[in-house]
Design an enzyme around this catalytic site. Structure first.
Site, PDB file in Angstrom:
ATOM      1  N   CYS A  42      -2.851  -8.139 -23.351  1.00 56.88           N
ATOM      2  CA  CYS A  42      -1.699  -8.035 -24.123  1.00 56.88           C
ATOM      3  C   CYS A  42      -2.176  -6.789 -24.524  1.00 56.88           C
ATOM      4  CB  CYS A  42      -1.332  -9.065 -25.621  1.00 56.88           C
ATOM      5  SG  CYS A  42      -0.815  -8.910 -27.045  1.00 56.88           S
TER       6      CYS A  42
ATOM      7  N   CYS B 199      -1.438  -5.711 -28.420  1.00 54.81           N
ATOM      8  CA  CYS B 199      -2.678  -5.582 -28.467  1.00 54.81           C
ATOM      9  C   CYS B 199      -3.809  -4.762 -28.418  1.00 54.81           C
ATOM     10  CB  CYS B 199      -3.743  -7.207 -28.383  1.00 54.81           C
ATOM     11  SG  CYS B 199      -2.356  -9.139 -28.164  1.00 54.81           S
TER      12      CYS B 199
END
Length: 314
Positions: A85, A88
């Site tokens: 991700c 993230c």
């Protein structure tokens, strides 16, 4: 946004307790046999608590001790992330720095959703990064996506302004008062109990559309939507559906799933994915992914169906 009653964390707690009990039994057996203690099998001494820390990596096994237990004394912020991700990787360093600079005011618990699917399921994770605040064992607010340091700081301050006085770790706190239940959710539940399924679904959808982070409303709307759709199908569709009739096969999958046959339901849709292309294949794949959301992602039949879907697509 409040999340009262939105997430059931009992399953994670029960699993941790069962594993701890198993370790303690192994510890006792080893002691009787004159063997060395089992690592991690010794329970903590009475009155001892988790060591203070600003940032911790949390797993399904440590969730109770490091999140639920800590949150009785201290605000715990959960960072739900994954290695793949990109957003993230932007958000996590900001959260880690703010936690370290908070002086113990709050703690950051980092959860890799790929390695800990039951935690992701408990929080009904739809997208990451997802950040959830836990106070006294319950989620109180959450957000998705990347936010700036200023926005996160304000978010934390707002949490303390609302619930900081119930945390023993925050000086000067009176006895906690129960958070009032959302009257909109209570009204929707009352309609559901009275048999007004369409009215209940409309209420849950309205809340979910206005507040996508309201996990209780989102989950209730999704589950009720499936049940009403499945009940509207003629059960005979399971036998009469043509292999290339996408609508009929999706209806048959609903009927099978409602009758507690998830493997057969998933296989129906995967077969459609295999024999179709373009928009029809996309529609079948999207419906299958929606049905996966009704179950724990760690369920073996879900794991198996995901593998079959990947094979059908590639």
């Amino acid at each position: 946004m409040a999340m009262s009653g939105a997430v059931d964390l009992g399953g994670l707690k029960e699993r941790a307790e069962a594993e701890r009990a198993q370790a303690q039994r192994a510890q006792s057996q080893a002691a009787h046999a004159g063997q060395a203690p089992v690592p991690g099998g010794q329970p903590p001494a009475a009155g001892s608590g988790p060591a203070p820390a600003a940032v911790l990596d949390v797993t399904e096994e440590t969730f109770e001790a490091e999140v639920l237990n800590r949150s009785m004394q201290q605000l715990v912020v959960i960072d739900l992330w994954a290695e793949w991700c990109g957003p993230c990787k932007q958000l996590s360093p900001v959260l880690e720095r703010l936690a370290a600079e908070s002086g113990g005011r709050w703690m950051l618990a980092k959860v890799d959703v790929d390695a800990n699917p039951r935690i992701a399921q408990a929080f009904r994770v739809q997208s990451i990064p997802m950040v959830v605040a836990i106070v006294q064992g319950q989620p109180v607010t959450a957000f998705n996506g990347v936010r700036s340091e200023a926005e996160i700081t304000q978010w934390i301050d707002d949490i303390f302004a609302q619930v900081g006085d119930v945390l023993p770790g925050v000086p000067g706190g009176p006895a906690p008062e129960p958070e009032p239940e959302d009257p909109r959710l209570l009204a929707a539940e009352a309609k559901l109990n009275d048999g007004d399924f369409d009215g209940a679904l409309a209420d849950y959808r309205a809340i979910a559309d206005a507040e996508p982070e309201n996990l209780e409303a989102v989950s209730a709307a999704r589950n009720l939507e499936f049940i009403l759709r499945a009940q509207a199908h003629d059960p005979a569709i399971v036998e009469t559906a043509s292999p290339r009739d996408v609508d009929a096969q999706l209806a048959a999958a609903d009927v099978l799933l409602l009758s507690q046959q998830p493997e057969a339901a998933f296989d129906r849709i995967i077969d459609v994915v295999r024999v179709t292309a373009g928009e029809e294949r996309t529609r079948a794949r999207t419906r299958l992914l929606e049905l996966f959301e009704l179950f724990d992602p760690a369920e073996q039949f879900v794991v198996s169906a995901r593998r079959k879907l990947a094979s059908a697509l590639f």
